[in-house]
Write a protein that holds these residues in place. Structure first.
Motif, PDB file in Angstrom:
ATOM      1  N   UNK A 377       6.601  16.428  -9.803  1.00  0.00           N
ATOM      2  CA  UNK A 377       6.153  15.362 -10.698  1.00  0.00           C
ATOM      3  C   UNK A 377       5.424  14.266  -9.931  1.00  0.00           C
ATOM      4  N   UNK A 378       5.921  13.942  -8.750  1.00  0.00           N
ATOM      5  CA  UNK A 378       5.213  12.975  -7.896  1.00  0.00           C
ATOM      6  C   UNK A 378       3.882  13.550  -7.433  1.00  0.00           C
ATOM      7  N   UNK A 379       3.852  14.859  -7.175  1.00  0.00           N
ATOM      8  CA  UNK A 379       2.608  15.492  -6.713  1.00  0.00           C
ATOM      9  C   UNK A 379       1.533  15.418  -7.788  1.00  0.00           C
ATOM     10  N   UNK A 380       1.916  15.658  -9.043  1.00  0.00           N
ATOM     11  CA  UNK A 380       0.948  15.546 -10.136  1.00  0.00           C
ATOM     12  C   UNK A 380       0.426  14.119 -10.218  1.00  0.00           C
ATOM     13  N   UNK A 381       1.334  13.150 -10.120  1.00  0.00           N
ATOM     14  CA  UNK A 381       0.923  11.746 -10.178  1.00  0.00           C
ATOM     15  C   UNK A 381      -0.009  11.405  -9.022  1.00  0.00           C
ATOM     16  N   UNK A 382       0.287  11.929  -7.828  1.00  0.00           N
ATOM     17  CA  UNK A 382      -0.540  11.623  -6.658  1.00  0.00           C
ATOM     18  C   UNK A 382      -1.937  12.220  -6.775  1.00  0.00           C
ATOM     19  N   UNK A 383      -2.036  13.409  -7.388  1.00  0.00           N
ATOM     20  CA  UNK A 383      -3.338  14.040  -7.555  1.00  0.00           C
ATOM     21  C   UNK A 383      -4.253  13.172  -8.413  1.00  0.00           C
ATOM     22  N   UNK A 384      -3.650  12.487  -9.396  1.00  0.00           N
ATOM     23  CA  UNK A 384      -4.449  11.674 -10.322  1.00  0.00           C
ATOM     24  C   UNK A 384      -4.431  10.181  -9.958  1.00  0.00           C
ATOM     25  N   UNK A 385      -3.756   9.819  -8.878  1.00  0.00           N
ATOM     26  CA  UNK A 385      -3.677   8.415  -8.477  1.00  0.00           C
ATOM     27  C   UNK A 385      -4.978   7.965  -7.821  1.00  0.00           C
ATOM     28  N   UNK A 386      -5.239   6.677  -7.883  1.00  0.00           N
ATOM     29  CA  UNK A 386      -6.419   6.101  -7.235  1.00  0.00           C
ATOM     30  C   UNK A 386      -6.181   4.613  -7.043  1.00  0.00           C
ATOM     31  N   UNK A 387      -6.749   4.062  -6.004  1.00  0.00           N
ATOM     32  CA  UNK A 387      -6.666   2.611  -5.813  1.00  0.00           C
ATOM     33  C   UNK A 387      -7.910   2.114  -5.095  1.00  0.00           C
ATOM     34  N   UNK A 388      -8.161   0.822  -5.226  1.00  0.00           N
ATOM     35  CA  UNK A 388      -9.308   0.198  -4.581  1.00  0.00           C
ATOM     36  C   UNK A 388      -8.974  -1.260  -4.284  1.00  0.00           C
ATOM     37  N   UNK A 389      -9.470  -1.761  -3.160  1.00  0.00           N
ATOM     38  CA  UNK A 389      -9.180  -3.128  -2.734  1.00  0.00           C
ATOM     39  C   UNK A 389     -10.392  -4.030  -2.940  1.00  0.00           C
ATOM     40  N   UNK A 390     -10.114  -5.316  -3.029  1.00  0.00           N
ATOM     41  CA  UNK A 390     -11.185  -6.299  -3.157  1.00  0.00           C
ATOM     42  C   UNK A 390     -12.118  -6.227  -1.953  1.00  0.00           C
ATOM     43  N   UNK A 391     -11.554  -6.077  -0.769  1.00  0.00           N
ATOM     44  CA  UNK A 391     -12.384  -6.003   0.438  1.00  0.00           C
ATOM     45  C   UNK A 391     -13.314  -4.792   0.381  1.00  0.00           C
ATOM     46  N   UNK A 392     -12.854  -3.690  -0.213  1.00  0.00           N
ATOM     47  CA  UNK A 392     -13.692  -2.502  -0.338  1.00  0.00           C
ATOM     48  C   UNK A 392     -14.819  -2.731  -1.346  1.00  0.00           C
ATOM     49  N   UNK A 521      -1.996  -4.383 -10.234  1.00  0.00           N
ATOM     50  CA  UNK A 521      -2.601  -5.132  -9.126  1.00  0.00           C
ATOM     51  C   UNK A 521      -1.495  -5.601  -8.194  1.00  0.00           C
ATOM     52  N   UNK A 522      -1.819  -5.726  -6.936  1.00  0.00           N
ATOM     53  CA  UNK A 522      -0.841  -6.155  -5.935  1.00  0.00           C
ATOM     54  C   UNK A 522      -1.557  -6.907  -4.824  1.00  0.00           C
ATOM     55  N   UNK A 523      -1.103  -8.104  -4.540  1.00  0.00           N
ATOM     56  CA  UNK A 523      -1.654  -8.886  -3.436  1.00  0.00           C
ATOM     57  C   UNK A 523      -1.095  -8.346  -2.127  1.00  0.00           C
ATOM     58  N   UNK A 524      -1.968  -8.234  -1.135  1.00  0.00           N
ATOM     59  CA  UNK A 524      -1.592  -7.613   0.132  1.00  0.00           C
ATOM     60  C   UNK A 524      -1.379  -8.668   1.200  1.00  0.00           C
ATOM     61  N   UNK A 525      -0.342  -8.509   2.013  1.00  0.00           N
ATOM     62  CA  UNK A 525      -0.079  -9.493   3.073  1.00  0.00           C
ATOM     63  C   UNK A 525      -1.108  -9.369   4.189  1.00  0.00           C
ATOM     64  N   UNK A 526      -1.282 -10.437   4.929  1.00  0.00           N
ATOM     65  CA  UNK A 526      -2.213 -10.418   6.065  1.00  0.00           C
ATOM     66  C   UNK A 526      -2.936 -11.727   6.203  1.00  0.00           C
ATOM     67  N   UNK A 527      -3.644 -11.874   7.321  1.00  0.00           N
ATOM     68  CA  UNK A 527      -4.380 -13.107   7.583  1.00  0.00           C
ATOM     69  C   UNK A 527      -5.540 -13.289   6.615  1.00  0.00           C
ATOM     70  N   UNK A 528      -6.206 -12.183   6.254  1.00  0.00           N
ATOM     71  CA  UNK A 528      -7.305 -12.254   5.302  1.00  0.00           C
ATOM     72  C   UNK A 528      -6.797 -11.842   3.921  1.00  0.00           C
ATOM     73  N   UNK A 529      -6.757 -12.773   2.965  1.00  0.00           N
ATOM     74  CA  UNK A 529      -6.225 -12.448   1.631  1.00  0.00           C
ATOM     75  C   UNK A 529      -6.951 -11.256   1.015  1.00  0.00           C
ATOM     76  N   UNK A 530      -6.182 -10.308   0.494  1.00  0.00           N
ATOM     77  CA  UNK A 530      -6.761  -9.139  -0.149  1.00  0.00           C
ATOM     78  C   UNK A 530      -5.866  -8.767  -1.328  1.00  0.00           C
ATOM     79  N   UNK A 531      -6.415  -8.020  -2.248  1.00  0.00           N
ATOM     80  CA  UNK A 531      -5.677  -7.608  -3.438  1.00  0.00           C
ATOM     81  C   UNK A 531      -6.136  -6.205  -3.814  1.00  0.00           C
ATOM     82  N   UNK A 532      -5.220  -5.406  -4.355  1.00  0.00           N
ATOM     83  CA  UNK A 532      -5.486  -3.991  -4.613  1.00  0.00           C
ATOM     84  C   UNK A 532      -5.231  -3.658  -6.074  1.00  0.00           C
TER      85      UNK A 532
END
Length: 858
Positions: A377-392, A521-532
């Motif tokens: 079930x996780x494998x099916x979800x992973x096949x269809x999962x996608x993400x992108x970041x503001x920096x990208x 959406x999720x804000x990412x930790x780090x020196x340069x603010x980013x969000x995914x």
């Protein structure tokens, strides 16, 4: 010879004498396949019980029996057609039919045997493999590039229709000529004994999570020998001696694993390799790939097909054979599919419908076996999962700007419009994330409609845009041009991050059914603010339905499949009860080789209870008591002890408490006292510097400490996390794990946006089916609890890896004494508890049983 009935004993041709649990497993698999008609088997066989070999022996035995049954049915049909004819005419017709089929079978087997002998001779003589000769310019190095010819997108006119892989009509027609498309009729004529005579192929599709697991399976596939797929009495009647028939297997994989063109393979990312490969096949491309099967290398393509069918190849063998013959293994492997009895492939190639169509996979009448299916079930979800970041997105917008500045005036008609639309989509997503970055809160659920409201992007047809990106290979062309431009300005080569390919994957996720997925959406930790932004498929039902509805039978097999309920509820919700078979096998080890104990409290009578729930787990007294329990265990347990915690964060918290220099033991901390018993090692999360290399290093040092010759009974302790890198796929056999300690239950965070969305989806789906709100809550709770118990069962499965292995298992948490929780443990673990309920004897009761167990193994 007819296939055996369910009452008849079956010779599964197992290379060894099978244990009773293996016979039970093979019999169950055989029965599910024999009944067919959409049957599903969910089977659990503990690691170390020979699950892979049992799957092979039962499935191939069924397939060969089924082929022989089909052969007999064909002869019976001939008899029926000749009712009333003289006996000599009937016998003549039957003899001709037999001779025809036996002749085809014998011709094929002789051809494959010659190739097997040739392969063996090459191996024995150690002949150095031929180097692949490629056309001028394909071995790399700098060359002059016509930028407009290489990077300018040109789509339009309608004269160059492409298929799902982006291949031109010209390329497809050529592939048909060499047997890579429209192959079915040709191959069925050549291999007349395959199938049922009505266009349905009898084949087995075996899939697992990783290529290494597939390679291990193939090595097991080479062990047993099976009788031929024609009835032995027919062969004897025609004067042929009984013989064995090698299993015909082909391995399918991605271009990334199989591409032998160095200029394409070195691109690295799957998306870039796919785009460049199909770009080279398009009719207007002047730089054709030298390895693509065509009419000029037809002989090599057919030799590739026959060699692979003759030798039971793994993925490395496929690559080697293709390189030897100078023909692309990715495309040439398709010619072997019709003649194969078993096709092995990784999860994504089976789970994605467009991937199956691109490879020519047809599941009708076939058997699908999914191994390591606990994570399907996780494998099916992973096949269809996608993400992108503001920096990208910012990088992607910059890349598009550079590209348009160079080629904007050259872009014509549709190309100019579509490139502008892609720019609008990127800008809209970027605007939304930049706004969200300023809002309080680190994570949440995003409304998909709001993502494209800016810049008029909500008026753009994403399906049309996706098709254009696929046909034009825009992502590849833009990224290739940027890499070329940067490389020309700097002597050191640079590789472009596949930003636009990431965007394409995310846009594809946006086109999925909104009812079955959510965007977070999720804000990412780090020196340069980013969000995914991340897309999560909440239900695998729709994505898996095409497999379940097409195949003759589906087998889900794994070492730890318990609890079973979720697979039926979320993969086969419409399946009638009579079509589902479940089995939880016992272990092959003797009862005396397993000790299972639930520890509910530190003191007798239930005092100082162990309950590592989120609200109670930070209690320092309980944490210290846990350390004292481990100290006692290390005093009696030989060799290695593996301790699993619910999370990396909680492991860090516990270690912090144990390292405080206070309490008993002359001022020494619990951590120091533990170190005096055994060397201590701990897994680290990726956020604190852990990774694949650090995990390998930890395992290596832990193994060395366990095997240290100076104090062989001292061993070591390894701290890990349930669901972490050491909880799956790691073999802690023999001395590496004489006791596994499970601390608490790893319930997911119900307050996270992802789990809130999952629970909401499950409850709303239950109500939509006619269930009450109370039933919906119970169903959601079951799914939530099952997710935790599957992770626990995987961690427990790291120990006891073969018949001679032995280990203790201690479950520390009062909730393991609850029947609802205990019922979700694998059968062999429950049996090891010997009827034990809620244990109120405390650590003294544990040590009494554990001491006796280890003394019996001394």
């Amino acid at each position: 010879m007819a296939a055996p009935t369910s009452e008849e004993p079956i010779d599964f041709h197992h290379p060894y004498t099978p244990y009773p649990v293996q016979l039970e497993f093979m019999r169950t698999v055989y029965d599910v396949l024999e009944r067919g008609n959409g049957q599903v088997g969910i089977l659990e066989s503990p690691t170390g019980t020979g699950k892979s070999l049992s799957l092979i022996c039962s499935a191939i035995t069924w397939l060969r029996n089924h082929k022989r049954k089909g052969f007999d049915a064909g002869l019976d049909e001939t008899k029926r057609q000749m009712v009333g004819e003289p006996e000599w005419m009937v016998e003549t017709a039957l003899r001709r039919k037999r001779e025809e089929l036996v002749g085809k079978w014998e011709e094929r087997e002789e051809r494959l045997e010659r190739l097997r002998r040739k392969e063996k001779e090459l191996e024995e003589r150690g002949r150095e493999r031929k180097r692949v000769r490629v056309e001028e310019g394909q071995m790399g190095g700098r060359k002059e590039v016509d930028e407009e010819e290489e990077f300018l997108v040109v789509v339009g006119g309608g004269e160059d229709e492409r298929d799902e892989e982006g291949l031109s009509r010209e390329t497809r027609e050529m592939m048909v000529k060499v047997g890579l498309g429209g192959w079915k009729k040709e191959e069925e004529e050549r291999d007349g004994d395959e199938g049922d005579g009505e266009g349905i192929k009898w084949q087995i599709y075996y899939t697992s999570r990783t290529h290494s697991q597939l390679t291990q399976f193939i090595s097991e596939l080479r062990r047993p020998e099976f009788p031929p797929s024609l009835p032995v009495e027919i062969l004897e009647k025609d004067g042929k001696e009984e013989t064995k028939e090698t299993v015909k297997e082909i391995t399918l994989s991605s271009r990334q694993k199989l591409c032998i063109n160095p200029t394409v393979a070195r691109l690295g990312s799957v998306s870039a390799i796919n785009d460049r490969c199909t770009e080279l096949q398009q009719s207007k491309s002047k730089e054709k790939c030298a390895f693509m099967p065509n009419t000029e290398n037809l002989k090599q393509t057919h030799q590739f097909r026959d060699t692979t069918l003759a030798t039971v190849p793994d993925i490395e063998d496929m690559y080697r054979i293709g390189k030897q013959l100078q023909v692309c293994p990715y495309y040439a492997s398709r010619t072997a599919i019709p003649g194969a009895e078993i096709i092995t492939l990784p999860y994504p190639l089976l789970l994605q419908k467009n991937a199956r169509e691109a490879l020519g996979i047809e599941l009708e009448g076939s058997v699908v076996i999914i191994d390591e299916a606990h994570n399907i079930m996780d494998a099916v979800a992973n096949v269809y999962a996608a993400d992108i970041r503001l920096s990208e997105l910012r990088r992607g917008r910059q890349m598009l700007g550079v590209y348009v500045k160079r080629f904007g005036k050259k872009l014509k008609g549709e190309n100019r419009v579509m490139v502008a639309q892609i720019g609008k989509v990127v800008e809209s997503l970027k605007d939304w994330l930049e706004t969200q970055l300023q809002v309080k809160g680190d994570q949440g659920i995003a409304d998909p409609n709001s993502l494209l409201k800016s810049r008029g992007a909500d008026q753009i047809n994403l399906y049309t845009l996706m098709k254009y990106i696929q046909d034009s290979k825009l992502a590849y062309k833009v990224e290739s041009y940027i890499a070329h431009a940067e490389d020309s300005q700097d002597s050191s080569p640079k590789s472009s991050t596949p930003v636009l390919h990431t965007l394409v994957s995310f846009l594809a996720a946006l086109t999925n059914l909104s009812t079955e997925g959510r965007i977070f959406y999720e804000k990412l930790p780090g020196d340069n603010p980013d969000i995914k932004l991340s897309y999560l498929l909440l239900s695998p039902t729709h994505a898996f339905s095409s497999i379940a509805s097409s195949a003759r039978a589906v087998i889900l097999a794994g070492g730890t499949m318990s609890p079973f309920e979720d697979y039926k509820a979320h993969l086969f919700p419409e399946l009638p009860g009579g079509k589902l078979t479940t089995l939880s096998c016992g272990h092959v080890i003797p009862e005396t080789n397993l000790f299972v104990h639930t520890l509910a409290s530190y003191k007798p009578g239930g005092l100082d209870t162990f309950e590592f729930s989120f609200g109670k787990r930070s209690d320092k007294t309980m944490i210290k008591n846990l350390g004292l329990v481990l100290l006692n265990i290390c005093s009696v347990a030989p060799d290695g002890v593996v301790v699993f915690f619910p999370s990396y964060g909680y492991l860090d918290e516990v270690v912090g408490v144990w390292q405080q220099g206070e309490g008993d033991g002359g001022g020494k901390s619990i951590w120091e006292r533990l170190e005096a018993k055994k060397p201590l090692f701990r897994d680290m999360s990726s956020s604190t510097g852990g990774g694949a290399s650090s995990t390998d290093d930890i395992l290596g040092r832990y193994s060395t400490a366990v095997d240290a010759p100076d104090r062989p009974h001292r061993g070591a302790v390894l701290f890990s996390v349930i669901g972490g890198r050491l909880s799956e796929g790691i073999n802690f056999s023999d001395a590496l794990c004489r006791l596994v300690l499970i601390v608490g239950l790893p319930y997911p965070n119900l307050h996270s946006p992802e789990w809130k969305a999952r629970i909401e989806y499950l409850e709303s789906t239950c109500v939509a089916r006619g269930g009450s709100k109370e039933e919906a809550k119970v169903e959601a709770r079951e799914f939530y609890e099952n997710a935790a118990m599957r992770a626990v069962n995987q961690s427990i499965g790291r120990a006891v890896r073969h018949r001679g292995d032995w280990s203790g298992i201690v479950l520390v948490d009062r909730r393991y004494g609850m029947e609802r929780v205990r019922g979700k443990l694998p059968g062999w673990i429950r049996n090891g508890m010997k009827g034990e309920g809620m244990d109120n004897r405390g650590v003294a009761g544990l040590m009494g049983g554990l001491g006796a167990f280890f003394r019996g193994k001394a």
